[in-house]
Design a protein around this motif. Structure first.
Motif, PDB file in Angstrom:
ATOM      1  N   ASN A  59      12.185  70.994  34.436  1.00  0.00           N
ATOM      2  CA  ASN A  59      10.792  70.555  34.521  1.00  0.00           C
ATOM      3  C   ASN A  59      10.475  70.098  35.947  1.00  0.00           C
ATOM      4  O   ASN A  59      11.123  69.186  36.468  1.00  0.00           O
ATOM      5  CB  ASN A  59      10.571  69.402  33.540  1.00  0.00           C
ATOM      6  CG  ASN A  59       9.111  69.052  33.357  1.00  0.00           C
ATOM      7  OD1 ASN A  59       8.328  69.075  34.290  1.00  0.00           O
ATOM      8  ND2 ASN A  59       8.749  68.703  32.123  1.00  0.00           N
ATOM      9  N   LEU A  74       2.460  72.503  36.924  1.00  0.00           N
ATOM     10  CA  LEU A  74       3.037  71.184  37.172  1.00  0.00           C
ATOM     11  C   LEU A  74       3.536  71.086  38.615  1.00  0.00           C
ATOM     12  O   LEU A  74       3.390  70.026  39.257  1.00  0.00           O
ATOM     13  CB  LEU A  74       4.177  70.921  36.187  1.00  0.00           C
ATOM     14  CG  LEU A  74       3.792  70.991  34.700  1.00  0.00           C
ATOM     15  CD1 LEU A  74       5.009  70.679  33.830  1.00  0.00           C
ATOM     16  CD2 LEU A  74       2.629  70.067  34.371  1.00  0.00           C
ATOM     17  N   ALA A  86       3.143  73.169  29.168  1.00  0.00           N
ATOM     18  CA  ALA A  86       2.223  73.621  30.211  1.00  0.00           C
ATOM     19  C   ALA A  86       2.961  74.626  31.078  1.00  0.00           C
ATOM     20  O   ALA A  86       4.197  74.714  31.046  1.00  0.00           O
ATOM     21  CB  ALA A  86       1.735  72.441  31.058  1.00  0.00           C
ATOM     22  N   GLN A 114       1.198  63.446  30.144  1.00  0.00           N
ATOM     23  CA  GLN A 114       0.252  63.271  29.052  1.00  0.00           C
ATOM     24  C   GLN A 114       0.764  62.227  28.060  1.00  0.00           C
ATOM     25  O   GLN A 114       1.977  62.098  27.867  1.00  0.00           O
ATOM     26  CB  GLN A 114       0.024  64.596  28.318  1.00  0.00           C
ATOM     27  CG  GLN A 114      -0.514  65.710  29.192  1.00  0.00           C
ATOM     28  CD  GLN A 114      -1.849  65.351  29.824  1.00  0.00           C
ATOM     29  OE1 GLN A 114      -2.713  64.747  29.171  1.00  0.00           O
ATOM     30  NE2 GLN A 114      -2.010  65.713  31.083  1.00  0.00           N
ATOM     31  N   ASP A 168       4.450  68.782  29.811  1.00  0.00           N
ATOM     32  CA  ASP A 168       3.623  67.954  30.697  1.00  0.00           C
ATOM     33  C   ASP A 168       3.881  66.493  30.331  1.00  0.00           C
ATOM     34  O   ASP A 168       3.225  65.931  29.447  1.00  0.00           O
ATOM     35  CB  ASP A 168       2.146  68.316  30.542  1.00  0.00           C
ATOM     36  CG  ASP A 168       1.283  67.597  31.575  1.00  0.00           C
ATOM     37  OD1 ASP A 168       1.796  66.653  32.225  1.00  0.00           O
ATOM     38  OD2 ASP A 168       0.104  67.967  31.727  1.00  0.00           O
ATOM     39  N   ARG A 208       0.586  70.470  40.739  1.00  0.00           N
ATOM     40  CA  ARG A 208       0.169  69.059  40.661  1.00  0.00           C
ATOM     41  C   ARG A 208       0.961  68.214  41.647  1.00  0.00           C
ATOM     42  O   ARG A 208       0.390  67.373  42.377  1.00  0.00           O
ATOM     43  CB  ARG A 208       0.367  68.547  39.237  1.00  0.00           C
ATOM     44  CG  ARG A 208      -0.086  67.115  39.019  1.00  0.00           C
ATOM     45  CD  ARG A 208       0.259  66.648  37.607  1.00  0.00           C
ATOM     46  NE  ARG A 208      -0.354  67.510  36.591  1.00  0.00           N
ATOM     47  CZ  ARG A 208      -0.050  67.463  35.295  1.00  0.00           C
ATOM     48  NH1 ARG A 208       0.880  66.604  34.864  1.00  0.00           N
ATOM     49  NH2 ARG A 208      -0.643  68.265  34.437  1.00  0.00           N
TER      50      ARG A 208
END
Length: 433
Positions: free
Chosen positions: A258, A299, A294, A288, A285, A302
């Motif tokens: 991740n 990500l 996602a 959240q 994600d 982001r």
């Protein structure tokens, strides 16, 4: 989510069946569009206009072009200490066997002209020949790859797809420091992990590579903090595979890939290079209240847009234009000119030589490649997959946007890594492999 994974598995099985048929000799090599023909890499290359090839270098300084993502692979037949998981050689594991054949064909080793006891040397010979066809100054960072280790510090060969020792990567780079540097790989749960890291830094390593999902590394583990502190103090970049991983399953902990987990080393001041810009697959994600799947690339985006990491977070563009990436990934990377100072060229060698992975017609249909580039790129790929990879990245466009020259000026990101670029060259010359 389950349906997506089912489709991925089915697609992988179909691809494995195709690779297995081809590599087992069901189709002749010269009749198959799916095999690397392994032509001679030195120009002139049949079917490639020298002027077209020369334009690939417009605005680039070859001395700044360091390919930041290149793999070493070996069987240990030279005493290198490398090894490949036995399942990759067993007919009752057809997908694993197909993966091995495809990768060896991509590297132009393991075929009928290469003795089974000469894989290590043949791999390095081919890579060196490809490198020497580049202008003077271009270099490749060769990856070591550590074994998986469990939480107790115990080696887990059953979780390890392949292994390349630090000593071997360093020795290969020392043979040709004008063309190669080396990247260490040290599992942080080893009892002597910090000592190994100190040796790697002293030995001229230019970065450290982790593949968390394969190696079973949770970037959030508090026990990694001394390791992060040492990396930050040495200004040694940490190259971390992010997003889903299918080529090297290893421990198969996809959750550990991740991109949001990169915040932990970043908080400790570590310079992090997200391999492939996390451009494949899904991740949870975690930002959240109720985490949900996602796109891993979203990500990563982001994180790139979070001001706190502007001076620390980078991404490499290796494997970016393979068929299993979404067109929106291609378009975003081309369009986000504000990222280009922080993106780094990498090839993920030997994968550019695995022909089915990059489907040029798909790029044309997505509107990021002009059809006029198809013929020279195909001709180039059959002789020089590394030059093909560079030429492809120089040719793709989206709405007038291309990967800018800073993407290929990668040496600057490593000048302070370890003992520095110049120091690393001096060290490898002083120290026997």
């Amino acid at each position: 989510m389950l349906r997506r994974r089912h489709l991925l598995c089915c697609g992988a099985a179909a691809a494995a069946g195709l690779f297995s048929a081809l590599t087992a000799g069901a189709l002749a090599a010269d009749a198959s569009p799916w095999r690397n023909p392994c032509g001679h890499p030195t120009p002139p290359i049949p079917g490639v206009d020298p002027d077209w090839l020369a334009r690939i270098w417009d605005g680039l300084d070859p001395t700044q072009l360091w390919d930041v993502h290149a793999h070493l692979i070996g069987t240990g037949d030279s005493g290198s200490g490398c090894w490949i998981a036995p399942s990759l050689s067993q007919w009752w594991h057809p997908m694993e066997l197909a993966r091995k054949h495809a990768i060896l064909n991509g590297a132009c080793v393991g075929g009928p002209d290469i003795a089974a006891a000469d894989i290590d040397r043949a791999y390095v010979r081919r890579l060196t020949a490809l490198a020497d066809a580049f202008p003077t100054g271009a270099r490749w960072l060769l990856f070591a790859f550590d074994e998986a280790v469990d939480d107790t510090g115990r080696r887990r060969p059953d979780w390890t797809t392949f292994h390349v020792p630090d000593a071997y990567a360093r020795a290969v780079a020392a043979q040709r420091p004008d063309r190669f540097g080396w990247v260490a790989s040290i599992h942080p749960h080893r009892e002597d992990a910090l000592q190994r890291l100190d040796r790697a830094i002293a030995g001229g390593a230019l970065a450290l590579k982790w593949l968390p999902s394969s190696m079973a590394i949770d970037l959030r583990d508090p026990r990694l903090r001394p390791f992060y502190d040492r990396l930050a103090a040495a200004r040694l970049p940490l190259i971390v595979h992010c997003g889903e991983e299918h080529a090297v399953p290893g421990a198969d902990r996809q959750d550990l890939g991740n991109p949001l987990l990169l915040r932990e080393p970043l908080r400790h001041g570590v310079r992090v290079i997200a391999a492939h810009c996390a451009s494949l697959g899904l991740a949870m994600d975690l930002d959240q209240p109720r985490p949900r799947p996602a796109q891993a690339f979203e990500l990563f985006a982001r994180l790139m847009d979070e001001p706190a990491w502007t001076g620390l977070l980078l991404g490499d563009v290796s494997a970016m234009f393979q068929f299993n990436r979404r067109p929106e990934v291609w378009r975003t990377v081309l369009r986000r000119q504000d990222w280009h100072e922080r993106l780094l060229h990498g090839s993920d060698y030997p994968l550019p030589g695995v022909v089915p992975l990059v489907r040029l017609s798909q790029l044309v249909r997505a509107g990021v490649l002009d059809e006029g580039h198809l013929a020279p790129l195909e001709a180039l790929r059959g002789h020089h997959p590394l030059m093909f990879d560079l030429a492809l990245k120089r040719s793709v466009r989206w709405q007038g946007h291309a990967l800018g020259a800073p993407v290929y000026a990668t040496a600057r990101h490593f000048a302070a890594g370890g003992i520095g670029a110049a120091g690393a060259l001096a060290e490898t010359r002083r120290t026997p492999g």
